[in-house]
Design a protein around this motif. Structure first.
Motif, mmCIF file in Angstrom:
data_model
loop_
_atom_site.group_PDB
_atom_site.id
_atom_site.type_symbol
_atom_site.label_atom_id
_atom_site.label_comp_id
_atom_site.label_asym_id
_atom_site.label_seq_id
_atom_site.Cartn_x
_atom_site.Cartn_y
_atom_site.Cartn_z
ATOM 1 N N PHE A 279 31.983 45.481 -36.705
ATOM 2 C CA PHE A 279 30.622 44.939 -36.627
ATOM 3 C C PHE A 279 29.646 45.924 -37.270
ATOM 4 C CE2 PHE A 279 27.320 43.059 -33.375
ATOM 5 C CZ PHE A 279 26.642 42.485 -34.438
ATOM 6 N N ARG A 280 29.775 47.206 -36.860
ATOM 7 C CA ARG A 280 28.871 48.234 -37.395
ATOM 8 C C ARG A 280 29.014 48.345 -38.924
ATOM 9 N NH1 ARG A 280 31.244 53.306 -35.703
ATOM 10 N NH2 ARG A 280 32.621 52.695 -37.401
ATOM 11 N N ASP A 281 30.269 48.379 -39.420
ATOM 12 C CA ASP A 281 30.487 48.558 -40.855
ATOM 13 C C ASP A 281 29.895 47.406 -41.665
ATOM 14 O OD1 ASP A 281 31.769 50.809 -40.083
ATOM 15 O OD2 ASP A 281 33.800 49.972 -40.274
ATOM 16 N N GLU A 282 30.108 46.184 -41.159
ATOM 17 C CA GLU A 282 29.579 45.009 -41.874
ATOM 18 C C GLU A 282 28.053 44.966 -41.779
ATOM 19 O OE1 GLU A 282 31.335 42.484 -43.624
ATOM 20 O OE2 GLU A 282 32.818 44.090 -43.507
ATOM 21 N N GLY A 287 22.070 45.970 -44.104
ATOM 22 C CA GLY A 287 20.863 46.653 -43.613
ATOM 23 C C GLY A 287 20.418 46.182 -42.244
ATOM 24 N N MET A 288 21.393 45.760 -41.426
ATOM 25 C CA MET A 288 21.024 45.173 -40.128
ATOM 26 C C MET A 288 20.837 46.239 -39.065
ATOM 27 S SD MET A 288 22.975 42.185 -38.089
ATOM 28 C CE MET A 288 23.396 42.809 -36.496
ATOM 29 N N CYS A 305 17.255 42.428 -41.042
ATOM 30 C CA CYS A 305 18.099 42.863 -42.153
ATOM 31 C C CYS A 305 17.175 43.442 -43.221
ATOM 32 C CB CYS A 305 18.863 41.691 -42.749
ATOM 33 S SG CYS A 305 20.068 40.991 -41.630
ATOM 34 N N ASN A 306 17.260 44.732 -43.442
ATOM 35 C CA ASN A 306 16.368 45.396 -44.390
ATOM 36 C C ASN A 306 16.950 45.383 -45.797
ATOM 37 O OD1 ASN A 306 14.197 46.299 -42.706
ATOM 38 N ND2 ASN A 306 15.622 47.735 -41.765
ATOM 39 N N PHE A 307 16.066 45.306 -46.782
ATOM 40 C CA PHE A 307 16.493 45.330 -48.183
ATOM 41 C C PHE A 307 15.418 46.011 -49.027
ATOM 42 C CE2 PHE A 307 16.418 43.052 -52.379
ATOM 43 C CZ PHE A 307 17.562 43.636 -52.887
ATOM 44 N N LYS A 308 15.805 47.048 -49.741
ATOM 45 C CA LYS A 308 14.846 47.769 -50.587
ATOM 46 C C LYS A 308 14.730 47.032 -51.917
ATOM 47 C CE LYS A 308 12.292 51.517 -51.200
ATOM 48 N NZ LYS A 308 12.220 51.842 -52.562
ATOM 49 N N VAL A 309 13.539 46.584 -52.240
ATOM 50 C CA VAL A 309 13.332 45.767 -53.445
ATOM 51 C C VAL A 309 13.407 46.634 -54.700
ATOM 52 C CG1 VAL A 309 11.671 44.278 -54.665
ATOM 53 C CG2 VAL A 309 11.810 44.211 -52.170
ATOM 54 N N ARG A 327 17.843 36.205 -47.379
ATOM 55 C CA ARG A 327 18.359 34.995 -46.695
ATOM 56 C C ARG A 327 19.891 35.024 -46.628
ATOM 57 N NH1 ARG A 327 14.682 31.692 -44.405
ATOM 58 N NH2 ARG A 327 12.598 32.221 -45.162
ATOM 59 N N LYS A 328 20.511 35.551 -47.672
ATOM 60 C CA LYS A 328 21.988 35.683 -47.631
ATOM 61 C C LYS A 328 22.373 36.651 -46.517
ATOM 62 C CE LYS A 328 22.889 35.228 -52.599
ATOM 63 N NZ LYS A 328 23.142 36.079 -53.756
ATOM 64 N N ARG A 329 21.618 37.740 -46.391
ATOM 65 C CA ARG A 329 21.916 38.747 -45.369
ATOM 66 C C ARG A 329 21.726 38.160 -43.972
ATOM 67 N NH1 ARG A 329 20.522 44.719 -47.465
ATOM 68 N NH2 ARG A 329 21.372 44.453 -49.534
ATOM 69 N N GLN A 330 20.698 37.332 -43.804
ATOM 70 C CA GLN A 330 20.455 36.728 -42.493
ATOM 71 C C GLN A 330 21.635 35.843 -42.076
ATOM 72 O OE1 GLN A 330 16.852 34.723 -43.570
ATOM 73 N NE2 GLN A 330 15.555 36.265 -42.606
ATOM 74 N N ALA A 331 22.128 35.049 -43.027
ATOM 75 C CA ALA A 331 23.258 34.161 -42.722
ATOM 76 C C ALA A 331 24.467 34.998 -42.311
ATOM 77 C CB ALA A 331 23.575 33.295 -43.933
#
Ligand SMILES: Cc1cc2nc3c(=O)[nH]c(=O)nc-3n(C[C@H](O)[C@H](O)[C@H](O)COP(=O)(O)OP(=O)(O)OC[C@H]3O[C@@H](n4cnc5c(N)ncnc54)[C@H](O)[C@@H]3O)c2cc1C
Length: 485
Positions: A279-282, A287-288, A305-309, A327-331
Motif C-alpha cells: 500500500f505504502r509503495d503504491e 503522491g498520496m 494525491c500531490n503532483f508537481k506541475v 484524476r488518474k491518481r485519484q482513481a
C-alpha cells in the motif's frame, strides 16, 4: 511573466475561441498579421460599490463580511457557484486557531485567532458541521488542535452569513480585467451569463489566491511553482476504524485527535501514520498522503494525491495535463483503499474539486515581505493586524516558545497601487514563512484585516497608505480580533 506577456496571453485565447467556431462569418473582423484578432471596443454597464472583494474563498469570505459590517457597500466576486475556496477543497484541518502550547510545557493555551473566523466555526458547530477545536493527543509538536469542517456545510453557512451581512454576492462571475488610472484602481471587469460589467469602487481586496486582480492592475509578481498541486477527494463507504487499525499495525499513528464525529464526541477526527507494505509503495508513486481529517463516520474527507506541475501553474495547457494526471491518481487511490484496507472494499469517490488546488499561484510584490526570522523568532510589528502561531513545517520550524508573530499591515498592500489590498496565499516570497502565512486560519485573519481596512479607506476616501493605524486597530479590536498586547 510580466504584465505585457500576461495581457498577450489573454489575447491569444481569443484565437482559440475563433478556431472553435469555424462557420462564423469573418465579415467585420480585424486581424493583425494573421495571428491576432483585435477585439472591438465595447460599452460596459457600470455598477458602483465602496469595496470590491475578488474571490469568495478562505480569505475573501471573511474580508467581505468585515467590509460589509463596517457599513461599506460591498461586492464579492467569485467564479464558482459557492463560497469557501480551498478550505472546502484542498486542505484537511483548519490550521490553527491556537498557539502551539502543547509542544512547549508550561506555555499557556491561547486562542490567537478569534473574530469572524471563530464566528464561522460557531455557526458550523450549530449545524453539526465541525469537529470543534479537538486537542491533538499525538503529533502536538505539529499543531495543538485539529479543527475539521464539513466542506458542504461550510459553503452554505458562509453564503448565509454573507447574505445576512448584506454583501452583494456575485457567484458564477469571473474577474477578467481591471480599470487602472495612474497608480489607482478604478474598477474590476467581470464576465458572467448576465454579460460583461465594470465594477467601480473606492477600495479593492484581491483574495483570488492567484492574484488575478493585482496582475490585471499591473502589480509586479512572480510564479515560484514551489509546491505540488492536488485535488483532494472525499472517499465514502469506508470503515474509519479499519483504516486507523491499518495505520496502527504499520508503525502506529503519529497524529491523533478525538472530537465530534457524526454528532458523537470523543471520536477519532484526525489521524496520520505509516501505510506499510505494498500500500505504502503504491501510494508513494501517486503522491498520496495518509493524513486524514473527518467529521463523519464512514467518510474520509480529504484524501490527497500531490503532483508537481512541470511548467507553469498559470499556464492553461500545463494545468490541463495536470488535471488529467491527478484524476488518474485519484482513481488509483480509491483502488488502493479497496485492495488494502479492511472495511474499504466498497469505497467510492464522493467528492472532487472543480479544479486543481495549489498552495501558491502568483506571488504578489507587497510593501513588506514577511521573513523566515519574523515567523520563527515570533516578531511583532507596530502596524500588525493579527497574530498567528502555526507553522506547517513543524516540528522542524516552530514559532519560538509556542508564541505568535504578527502580520504587518504593510505585508497586505500591493506595491505601487494606491488602493489595492492582497490577502491569502499570494503574499510572502520565502517558501519557509509562506508555509505559515498561507494556512487557512492565517488567510481568514488577514481577510478580516483587509476587509475592515478597505471599508475604512472607502469611508475616509483615502489610499491604503493614508489610513491611520490607530483607527484600523480600534476597528479590528471591536471586531473581536486578538492581539497579544
Ligand atoms: C492541497 C492543499 C492542501 C492544504 N492543506 C491545508 C491544511 O490542511 N490546513 C490549512 O490550514 N491549510 C491548508 N492548505 C492551505 C490553505 O488551504 C490555502 O492556502 C488557503 O485556503 C488559501 O486561501 P486564499 O483565500 O488565499 O484562497 P482560496 O481559498 O483558494 O480562495 C480563492 C478564491 O478566489 C476565486 N477566484 C480565483 N480567481 C478568480 C477570478 N479570476 N474571478 C473570480 N474568482 C476567482 C476562487 O474560485 C476561490 O474561491 C492547503 C492547500 C492546498 C492547495
Amino acid at each position: 511573466m510580466n504584465r505585457r506577456e500576461f495581457s498577450k496571453n489573454s489575447i491569444m485565447l481569443g484565437v482559440g475561441a475563433w478556431a472553435a467556431f469555424p462557420n462564423n462569418s469573418r465579415a467585420g473582423i480585424r486581424e493583425q498579421s494573421g495571428n491576432y484578432y483585435e477585439e472591438p471596443a465595447k460599452k460596459l454597464p457600470i455598477r458602483k460599490f465602496d469595496v470590491v472583494v475578488v474571490g469568495a474563498g478562505t480569505g475573501g469570505v471573511v474580508a467581505a463580511l468585515a467590509a460589509a459590517r463596517q457599513g461599506a457597500k460591498t461586492i464579492l466576486i467569485e467564479r464558482k457557484g459557492y463560497t469557501g475556496g480551498t478550505v472546502t477543497e484542498g486542505g484537511t484541518a483548519l490550521h490553527s486557531f491556537y498557539n502551539l502550547w502543547k509542544a512547549f510545557p508550561g506555555v499557556k493555551k491561547r486562542q490567537v485567532v478569534k473574530g469572524i473566523p471563530q464566528e464561522i466555526i460557531d455557526r458550523m458547530m450549530a449545524v453539526g458541521g465541525c469537529s470543534g477545536h479537538a486537542e491533538m493527543v499525538r503529533g502536538y509538536d505539529y499543531d495543538s488542535v485539529c479543527t475539521a469542517i464539513d466542506t458542504e456545510l461550510y459553503k452554505l453557512v458562509t453564503m448565509q452569513m454573507l447574505d445576512e451581512a448584506g454583501v452583494f454576492l456575485a457567484v458564477n462571475t469571473l474577474l477578467t480585467g481591471a480599470i487602472v488610472d495612474g497608480g489607482r484602481l478604478r474598477g474590476a471587469i467581470t464576465d458572467s451569463r448576465s454579460g460583461r460589467e465594470a465594477i467601480y469602487a473606492k477600495a479593492f481586496v484581491d483574495c483570488s489566491a492567484y492574484g488575478d486582480l493585482a496582475a490585471f492592475a499591473g502589480a509586479q509578481y512572480k510564479v515560484p511553482n514551489d509546491y505540488a498541486c492536488c485535488n483532494s477527494i472525499g472517499l465514502a463507504n469506508v470503515d474509519l476504524d479499519g483504516y486507523v487499525a491499518h495505520l496502527e499495525a504499520h508503525g502506529g499513528s503519529n497524529q491523533l485527535a478525538y472530537g465530534l464525529r457524526s454528532g458523537q464526541p470523543g471520536k477519532v477526527v484526525r489521524f496520520n501514520g505509516g501505510l506499510g507494505g505494498a500500500f505504502r509503495d503504491e501510494a508513494r508513486k501517486i503522491g498520496m498522503s495518509s493524513m486524514i481529517t473527518t467529521v463523519h463516520d464512514n467518510y474520509l474527507m480529504f484524501v490527497k494525491c500531490n503532483f508537481k506541475v512541470p511548467g507553469s501553474v498559470i499556464n492553461r495547457d500545463d494545468m490541463a495535463k495536470a488535471e488529467l494526471e491527478v484524476r488518474k491518481r485519484q482513481a488509483k487511490a480509491v483502488e488502493l483503499f479497496r485492495k488494502h484496507v479492511p472495511g474499504c472494499e466498497k469505497a467510492f469517490m464522493a467528492r472532487t474539486s472543480p479544479t486543481l488546488n495549489i498552495r501558491r499561484g502568483r506571488l504578489i510584490t507587497c510593501d513588506y515581505d514577511i521573513t523566515h526570522e519574523d515567523v520563527i523568532e515570533g516578531r511583532h510589528f507596530d502596524d500588525e493586524v493579527m497574530v498567528y502561531g502555526f507553522h506547517d513545517n513543524a516540528p522542524r520550524y516552530q514559532v519560538k516558545n509556542g508564541g505568535t508573530y504578527g502580520i504587518p499591515y504593510r505585508a497586505l498592500l500591493a506595491a505601487g497601487i494606491e488602493n489595492l489590498f492582497v490577502t491569502g496565499m499570494m503574499i510572502t516570497s520565502d517558501h519557509r514563512p509562506h508555509m505559515s502565512t498561507r494556512n487557512t486560519v492565517c488567510c481568514m485573519g488577514q481577510g478580516q484585516a483587509t476587509g475592515t481596512a478597505a471599508a475604512l479607506c472607502a469611508r475616509k476616501n483615502c489610499g491604503t497608505r493614508d489610513l491611520p493605524y490607530r483607527d484600523l486597530r480600534a476597528a479590528l479590536g471591536k471586531g473581536g480580533v486578538y492581539f497579544e498586547s
